[in-house]
Design an enzyme around this catalytic site. Structure first.
Site, PDB file in Angstrom:
ATOM      1  N   ASP A 265       0.826  -1.191   0.000  1.00  0.00           N
ATOM      2  CA  ASP A 265       0.000   0.000   0.000  1.00  0.00           C
ATOM      3  C   ASP A 265       0.871   1.256   0.000  1.00  0.00           C
ATOM      4  O   ASP A 265       1.634   1.500   0.945  1.00  0.00           O
ATOM      5  CB  ASP A 265      -0.865  -0.051   1.260  1.00  0.00           C
ATOM      6  CG  ASP A 265      -1.908   1.037   1.266  1.00  0.00           C
ATOM      7  OD1 ASP A 265      -2.559   1.223   0.222  1.00  0.00           O
ATOM      8  OD2 ASP A 265      -2.062   1.712   2.294  1.00  0.00           O
TER       9      ASP A 265
ATOM     10  N   THR B 239      -3.106   5.660  -4.208  1.00  0.00           N
ATOM     11  CA  THR B 239      -1.958   6.418  -3.704  1.00  0.00           C
ATOM     12  C   THR B 239      -0.709   6.187  -4.550  1.00  0.00           C
ATOM     13  O   THR B 239       0.020   7.133  -4.840  1.00  0.00           O
ATOM     14  CB  THR B 239      -1.665   6.063  -2.235  1.00  0.00           C
ATOM     15  OG1 THR B 239      -1.540   4.648  -2.113  1.00  0.00           O
ATOM     16  CG2 THR B 239      -2.790   6.522  -1.344  1.00  0.00           C
ATOM     17  N   THR B 240      -0.494   4.939  -4.946  1.00  0.00           N
ATOM     18  CA  THR B 240       0.699   4.652  -5.737  1.00  0.00           C
ATOM     19  C   THR B 240       0.611   5.359  -7.086  1.00  0.00           C
ATOM     20  O   THR B 240       1.582   5.964  -7.556  1.00  0.00           O
ATOM     21  CB  THR B 240       0.849   3.137  -5.961  1.00  0.00           C
ATOM     22  OG1 THR B 240       0.678   2.487  -4.695  1.00  0.00           O
ATOM     23  CG2 THR B 240       2.200   2.785  -6.519  1.00  0.00           C
TER      24      THR B 240
ATOM     25  N   ASP C 201      -9.157   0.029   1.023  1.00  0.00           N
ATOM     26  CA  ASP C 201      -9.069   0.490  -0.373  1.00  0.00           C
ATOM     27  C   ASP C 201     -10.391   0.199  -1.087  1.00  0.00           C
ATOM     28  O   ASP C 201     -10.933   1.049  -1.790  1.00  0.00           O
ATOM     29  CB  ASP C 201      -7.941  -0.233  -1.130  1.00  0.00           C
ATOM     30  CG  ASP C 201      -6.562   0.275  -0.742  1.00  0.00           C
ATOM     31  OD1 ASP C 201      -6.487   1.265   0.014  1.00  0.00           O
ATOM     32  OD2 ASP C 201      -5.561  -0.318  -1.190  1.00  0.00           O
TER      33      ASP C 201
HETATM   34  P1  ADP Z   1      -2.852   2.311  -6.138  1.00  0.00           P
HETATM   35  O1  ADP Z   1      -2.194   2.588  -4.825  1.00  0.00           O
HETATM   36  O2  ADP Z   1      -2.550   3.377  -7.139  1.00  0.00           O
HETATM   37  O3  ADP Z   1      -4.309   2.000  -6.023  1.00  0.00           O
HETATM   38  P2  ADP Z   1      -2.563  -0.463  -6.778  1.00  0.00           P
HETATM   39  O4  ADP Z   1      -1.378  -1.301  -6.431  1.00  0.00           O
HETATM   40  O5  ADP Z   1      -3.812  -0.692  -6.041  1.00  0.00           O
HETATM   41  O6  ADP Z   1      -2.112   1.029  -6.698  1.00  0.00           O
HETATM   42  O7  ADP Z   1      -2.820  -0.667  -8.341  1.00  0.00           O
HETATM   43  C1  ADP Z   1      -3.850   0.003  -9.001  1.00  0.00           C
HETATM   44  C2  ADP Z   1      -3.730  -0.271 -10.484  1.00  0.00           C
HETATM   45  O8  ADP Z   1      -3.887  -1.668 -10.749  1.00  0.00           O
HETATM   46  C3  ADP Z   1      -4.833   0.436 -11.251  1.00  0.00           C
HETATM   47  O9  ADP Z   1      -4.281   1.069 -12.373  1.00  0.00           O
HETATM   48  C4  ADP Z   1      -5.754  -0.706 -11.670  1.00  0.00           C
HETATM   49  O10 ADP Z   1      -6.450  -0.449 -12.861  1.00  0.00           O
HETATM   50  C5  ADP Z   1      -4.776  -1.832 -11.824  1.00  0.00           C
HETATM   51  N1  ADP Z   1      -5.413  -3.154 -11.763  1.00  0.00           N
HETATM   52  C6  ADP Z   1      -6.195  -3.671 -10.805  1.00  0.00           C
HETATM   53  N2  ADP Z   1      -6.609  -4.917 -11.114  1.00  0.00           N
HETATM   54  C7  ADP Z   1      -6.061  -5.205 -12.322  1.00  0.00           C
HETATM   55  C8  ADP Z   1      -6.085  -6.342 -13.196  1.00  0.00           C
HETATM   56  N3  ADP Z   1      -6.772  -7.432 -12.895  1.00  0.00           N
HETATM   57  N4  ADP Z   1      -5.394  -6.265 -14.337  1.00  0.00           N
HETATM   58  C9  ADP Z   1      -4.696  -5.166 -14.640  1.00  0.00           C
HETATM   59  N5  ADP Z   1      -4.615  -4.069 -13.871  1.00  0.00           N
HETATM   60  C10 ADP Z   1      -5.291  -4.087 -12.730  1.00  0.00           C
HETATM   61 MG    MG Z   2      -5.242   0.430  -5.126  1.00  0.00          MG
END
Ligand code: ADP
Ligand code: MG
Length: 533
Positions: free
Chosen positions: A59, A92-93, A386
């Protein structure tokens, strides 16, 4: 004029290009740290504090909060993560990575002798255009099946991965439960959903409870284990001898004196107990301690009592049962009491929990999270948070966008077309902004061990053909329609990320002078800069 004549010798100064490069470098380092955690195939970070406590997380905001960051520009990056977390609860990322890439692009333009103010202006235009484009591209939220997909997208790749179906439906049910209690979706409040972690069972056994669940047992076994038609008193002062925390020194020279001292202390406790009993309360929830003598009186009066309940939980209970948190003994009265149909202690596995059900304000619900270890529990809780943030945000704005990089690619494509219509060197900055957006799918691919260039090229090709929802599905490593694949995100995650990333990057770009006061801790300030020079 020589700086040193007008400035205190305890102020260090970094000027012009040096200041800019130093700030950009710091921001890029922060973005690089979180980059590898982006997306479902992102890696986790293990954080170890000076006491040896370990956190394993994916996270973004947790990582940055736990790192003790001193550099002023790096701190600004951490702030974006915090704002993103408090505004949306997810993304956040993405926000931090976007800001880092914007600054990287800016550096490239500065190297080409483009003035920072031009870059800043270009970025502002690009951010504004992106926001209006993304609002056009967003789709209305259809039904609760989409909410489930949003929750799953938020939780994919987090600690909760193996049980995301169960957890996603808990998340959606929790939000729907509180939503049904509001006329205006704007009033939905994340604080009305409490999470309680219980060690020792399978994550898949997590459940949703209407009302409040506390990982606490009643202070005394003599107290009733179950109270129906509960009248609940909430207090935030200790129900203990007068000043148990402060070391009281009294000089006593005779047994009579000792006796009268004890008597007066007991009288004090007795007085509080009497006040509580005569208020009509049959449940007492105390933020501080309740000592043996007080327990005895309360138990004798058939009162159920909990002690040392965290402030945040006191506030949740207060909202749920419509009771005031009383801070002064003299304010204890029937008007302050909250109501619930049932307060009950119940054993679950090795733990005794207290359930407060049938609350006067049924908006408050608890997700009871189960898991084998504290690390699993904590990471599952972050994933659930989240999911909750995203589902609430989707309901509030009523709009969603395709994930897996689809929306970023489409935005970048349209932004590049728009750039061509903008005269001047600002055009180059708008193009860099588009590249920064593309870094999201690029990182998703890279973190999954796919070829980032190949993926990006193929994504762009399909979007050129008008397939504007095509994204990278990391469940099967295919490029496909993200909506159809169920990879859905709320609009607000992206608009917030674009907003704060462009704000912080332009703010950092406009700085050409860093003045650091060394008055307080000379050593600390110096070491900040050494690390990055
Ligand atoms: P953040 O802190 O930005 O939410 P995450 O590690 O939760 O970072 O990643 C979010 C990203 O992962 C988003 O761009 C989302 O669209 C992508 N994502 C989530 N599930 C999938 C999936 N099954 N395939 C591809 N991308 C995904
Ligand atoms: Mg996320």
């Amino acid at each position: 004029m020589d700086d040193n004549r007008i400035m205190n010798e305890n102020v260090s100064r970094t000027l012009g290009k040096d200041a800019q490069r130093n700030n950009i470098l710091a921001a890029k380092i922060i973005a690089d740290i979180v980059k590898t955690t982006l997306g479902p195939k992102g890696m986790d970070k293990m954080l170890v504090d000076s006491f040896g406590n370990i956190i394993v997380t994916n996270d973004g905001v947790t990582i940055l909060e736990e790192m003790e960051i001193d550099h002023p520009a790096a701190k600004m990056m951490v702030e974006i993560a915090k704002t993103q977390e408090s505004e949306v609860g997810d993304g956040t990322t993405t926000a931090v990575l976007l800001a880092g890439k914007l600054l990287e692009g800016a550096e490239y333009l500065l190297d080409k002798k483009i003035h920072p103010t031009v870059v800043v202006k270009g970025y502002r235009i690009a951010a504004e255009k992106s926001l209006s484009l993304i609002n056009e591209l967003a789709m209305p939220l259809k039904d609760s099946n989409v909410l489930r997909q949003i929750a799953m997208t938020a939780m994919t790749g987090k600690g909760a991965e193996g049980n995301k179906e169960v957890l996603a439906s808990l998340v959606v049910r929790a939000v729907e439960q509180i939503t049904s209690m509001h006329e205006n979706v704007g009033d939905i409040n994340l604080d009305d959903i409490k999470t309680e972690k219980i060690k020792g069972e399978k994550t898949g056994d997590s459940e949703l409870i209407e009302g409040i669940v506390l990982n606490k047992e009643r202070v005394n076994q003599e107290m009733p284990i179950r109270v129906e038609n509960a009248h609940i008193l909430l207090v935030d002062f200790p129900i203990e001898l007068k000043n148990p925390e402060a070391e009281t020194r009294i000089s006593i020279s005779s047994p009579e004196q000792l006796e009268s001292f004890i008597e007066s202390e007991e009288r004090h406790i007795r007085e509080i107990a009497d006040k509580i009993i005569s208020s009509g309360a049959n449940v007492v929830i105390c933020q501080k301690g309740i000592d043996d003598v007080a327990q005895y009186y309360l138990a004798k009066a058939g009162i159920f009592a909990l002690r040392r309940v965290e402030r945040s939980n006191m506030e949740k209970i207060s909202r749920a049962v419509n009771g005031k948190i009383v801070s002064n003994i003299n304010d204890i009265s029937i008007d302050q009491l909250g109501r619930a149909a049932l307060v009950e202690e119940s054993k679950q596995g090795n733990e005794s929990l207290t359930f407060i059900k049938g609350c006067q304000n049924p908006r408050v619900v608890t997700i009871v999270i189960r898991g084998g270890t504290i690390h699993v529990l904590d990471e599952t809780e972050r994933a659930i948070r989240d999911g909750l943030g995203d589902v609430i945000s989707a309901i509030k704005s009523g709009k969603v966008v395709p994930g897996g990089g689809a929306i970023e690619i489409e935005l970048a494509r349209r932004l590049r077309l728009f750039a061509k219509t903008v005269p001047g060197k600002e055009q180059l900055a708008i193009e860099e902004f588009a590249s920064a957006l593309e870094s999201i799918p690029e990182a998703l691919a890279e973190n999954a061990g796919l070829d980032p260039i190949e993926t990006l090229t193929e994504l762009k090709r399909r979007h050129e053909q008008g397939l504007s929802n095509e994204g990278l599905n990391l469940l099967n490593d295919k490029i496909e329609d993200a909506f159809l694949a169920g990879i859905v995100e709320p609009l607000k995650v992206k608009t917030q990320a674009i907003n704060s990333a462009s704000e912080v990057s332009t703010m950092i770009l406009r700085i050409d002078d860093v003045l650091v006061s060394r008055n307080k801790d000379t050593h600390m300030e110096r070491s900040n800069y050494q690390g990055l020079d």
